[in-house]
Design an enzyme around this catalytic site. Structure first.
Site, PDB file in Angstrom:
ATOM      1  N   TYR A  96       0.662  -1.157   0.318  1.00 27.44           N
ATOM      2  CA  TYR A  96       0.023   0.205  -0.039  1.00 27.44           C
ATOM      3  C   TYR A  96       0.863   1.633  -0.388  1.00 27.44           C
ATOM      4  O   TYR A  96       2.076   1.193   0.597  1.00 27.44           O
ATOM      5  CB  TYR A  96      -0.639  -0.104   1.328  1.00 27.44           C
ATOM      6  CG  TYR A  96      -0.403   0.328   2.671  1.00 27.44           C
ATOM      7  CD1 TYR A  96      -0.340   1.675   2.951  1.00 27.44           C
ATOM      8  CD2 TYR A  96      -0.249  -0.846   3.472  1.00 27.44           C
ATOM      9  CE1 TYR A  96       0.716   1.897   4.170  1.00 27.44           C
ATOM     10  CE2 TYR A  96       0.522  -0.699   4.823  1.00 27.44           C
ATOM     11  CZ  TYR A  96       0.508   0.935   5.202  1.00 27.44           C
ATOM     12  OH  TYR A  96       1.366   0.939   6.639  1.00 27.44           O
ATOM     13  N   CYS A  97       0.502   2.608  -0.550  1.00 26.45           N
ATOM     14  CA  CYS A  97       1.381   3.672  -0.508  1.00 26.45           C
ATOM     15  C   CYS A  97      -0.047   4.450  -0.330  1.00 26.45           C
ATOM     16  O   CYS A  97      -0.894   3.738   0.793  1.00 26.45           O
ATOM     17  CB  CYS A  97       1.604   4.363  -1.704  1.00 26.45           C
ATOM     18  SG  CYS A  97       0.650   4.337  -3.409  1.00 26.45           S
ATOM     19  N   PHE A  98      -0.031   5.881   0.186  1.00 21.19           N
ATOM     20  CA  PHE A  98      -0.990   6.737   0.298  1.00 21.19           C
ATOM     21  C   PHE A  98      -2.420   6.544  -0.244  1.00 21.19           C
ATOM     22  O   PHE A  98      -3.558   6.359   1.013  1.00 21.19           O
ATOM     23  CB  PHE A  98      -0.779   8.411   0.628  1.00 21.19           C
ATOM     24  CG  PHE A  98      -1.666   8.829   1.174  1.00 21.19           C
ATOM     25  CD1 PHE A  98      -1.283   8.879   2.816  1.00 21.19           C
ATOM     26  CD2 PHE A  98      -2.735  10.086   0.523  1.00 21.19           C
ATOM     27  CE1 PHE A  98      -2.759  10.341   3.222  1.00 21.19           C
ATOM     28  CE2 PHE A  98      -3.259  10.765   1.436  1.00 21.19           C
ATOM     29  CZ  PHE A  98      -2.946  10.919   2.645  1.00 21.19           C
ATOM     30  N   SER A 104       2.587   2.823  -5.253  1.00 21.32           N
ATOM     31  CA  SER A 104       1.894   0.998  -4.971  1.00 21.32           C
ATOM     32  C   SER A 104       2.002   0.603  -6.630  1.00 21.32           C
ATOM     33  O   SER A 104       1.936  -0.569  -6.111  1.00 21.32           O
ATOM     34  CB  SER A 104       0.510   1.085  -3.785  1.00 21.32           C
ATOM     35  OG  SER A 104      -0.454   1.471  -4.717  1.00 21.32           O
ATOM     36  N   TYR A 125      -3.392   3.512   2.303  1.00 20.87           N
ATOM     37  CA  TYR A 125      -3.380   4.225   3.506  1.00 20.87           C
ATOM     38  C   TYR A 125      -5.449   4.539   3.602  1.00 20.87           C
ATOM     39  O   TYR A 125      -5.174   4.487   4.997  1.00 20.87           O
ATOM     40  CB  TYR A 125      -2.429   4.912   3.868  1.00 20.87           C
ATOM     41  CG  TYR A 125      -2.144   5.459   5.391  1.00 20.87           C
ATOM     42  CD1 TYR A 125      -1.716   5.206   6.643  1.00 20.87           C
ATOM     43  CD2 TYR A 125      -2.778   7.175   5.444  1.00 20.87           C
ATOM     44  CE1 TYR A 125      -1.762   5.377   7.675  1.00 20.87           C
ATOM     45  CE2 TYR A 125      -2.518   7.579   6.705  1.00 20.87           C
ATOM     46  CZ  TYR A 125      -2.508   6.841   7.723  1.00 20.87           C
ATOM     47  OH  TYR A 125      -2.710   7.404   9.183  1.00 20.87           O
TER      48      TYR A 125
END
Length: 367
Positions: A96-98, A104, A125
């Site tokens: 995951y990224c933001f 991602s 996130y």
């Protein structure tokens, strides 16, 4: 890239403690993440800042090009090796990224090209965090909450350790509450505190629990702030009052806030380095009450504390600390508690000693 898998069952991620690879920059991870997450960022803080500045000044295409330039060649190979190693150790890990966007997606594609395909979390996130906030808010509204209160030193945390339906807020905050409650090692970020609390509630509700007991707290436990929805539920919840004689409470404070606290400092920092940190902490905690105690009251208590610390340093005994503890209870904590309890008396449903309170919780199917 769009054909690569997405993880969309957010509840399962937390219920099953699924390993997570956090691709955000280190500064983002430090502000808040999830218990099963490992920080393996696509970009360093400096690289992310450069890309952000480029995006603002030149637009998305230029920012993407700069990102590939900064994380290319040997840098890309090294970071890819780190992601592959983590997945080898945790084959079910998710990415995951933001927001579940470019970072991602990029890492997911690079891993796929290296022969490893792992899902990325849909929404990243931000979506995971929103899910936990909603989980907490729903629990605050839908569950039945009871609050255990009692004068300072009543051993409420220890008592709740014997209650099956209790949730240890101070444990999540790594702080015992009050001016003297800070523990060595520091507290989690507020986001980490909220996330861990929400995950515990999610898991316990999943098992069918709907009734919980909490310790009476202000909204701030150290620097960790309780979610507003939960705090509002606590301020309206029925109160159970544990009644403990002052001498017993003073002894509990000596055990928890002096003896045990010193052992924590010693274990973390060693005997020589830990002692001044411990002594300075106690002295500073008392100093934070100076405005309420007044100059003379603070001075009298400080003299007693310094004498007790000197005796402890000399022979290891903590018994002399009972003098300032008892005086502080008499002059400050007990009057403050009685005043506050008077404002909540209409919410009191039971009061009694420790065993009586345990019996009450058992009768309510909470123990």
């Amino acid at each position: 890239m769009s054909d690569l898998p997405l993880a969309t069952d957010l509840a399962a991620i937390f219920l099953e403690d699924v390993p997570l690879i956090d691709l955000r920059a280190p500064i983002e991870f430090k502000e808040g993440a999830f218990p099963t997450a490992t920080s393996l960022p696509l970009m360093t803080d400096e690289e992310r800042a450069k890309v952000g500045t480029c995006y603002k000044q030149q637009g998305q295409a230029a920012a993407i090009a700069l990102g590939h330039q900064l994380v290319g060649g040997a840098v890309r190979a090294e970071r890819l090796e780190g992601w592959l190693a983590q997945i080898a150790a945790q084959p079910d890990a998710l990415l995951y990224c933001f927001r579940g966007g470019l970072r991602s997606q990029t890492v997911q594609q690079w891993l796929h090209e290296a022969g490893v395909t792992r899902p990325r979390v849909a929404g990243g996130y931000k979506e995971l965090r929103r899910f936990l906030i909603d989980t907490q808010d729903k629990a605050a509204a839908e569950c039945h909450w009871s609050v255990l209160t009692g004068m300072t030193g009543s051993g409420k945390t220890h008592l709740l350790g014997q209650v099956a339906q209790a949730i240890d807020l101070e444990g999540h905050a790594h702080h015992r509450g009050s001016s003297f409650g800070q523990l060595p090692g520091g507290q989690p970020s507020n986001i980490d505190f909220e996330n861990r609390l929400a995950i515990e509630i999610l898991k316990r509700r999943h098992l069918g629990e709907l009734r919980f007991v909490l310790e009476d707290e202000s909204r701030l436990i150290g620097r960790c702030c309780l979610p507003l929805s939960l705090f509002d539920a606590m301020t309206q919840a029925p109160l159970v009052v544990v009644e403990v004689p002052q001498a017993e409470r003073a002894e509990q404070i000596r055990e928890d806030y002096v003896h045990d606290l010193w052992l924590r400092y010693r274990d973390l920092h060693g005997q020589e380095a830990g002692w001044p940190l411990f002594a300075d902490y106690l002295t500073g905690a008392l100093a934070r009450l100076k405005r309420r105690l007044g100059d003379q009251g603070h001075r009298e208590l400080d003299i007693l504390m310094q004498s007790a610390l000197a005796e402890q340093a000399l022979n290891g005994s903590t018994q002399a600390h009972l003098s300032w503890i008892t005086l502080l209870l008499t002059r400050y904590y007990d009057p403050m508690y009685l005043y506050q309890l008077g404002n909540k008396r209409d919410r009191i449903v039971f009061r009694g000693d420790k065993q009586a309170c345990l019996d009450y919780f058992a009768a309510q199917n909470l123990a």
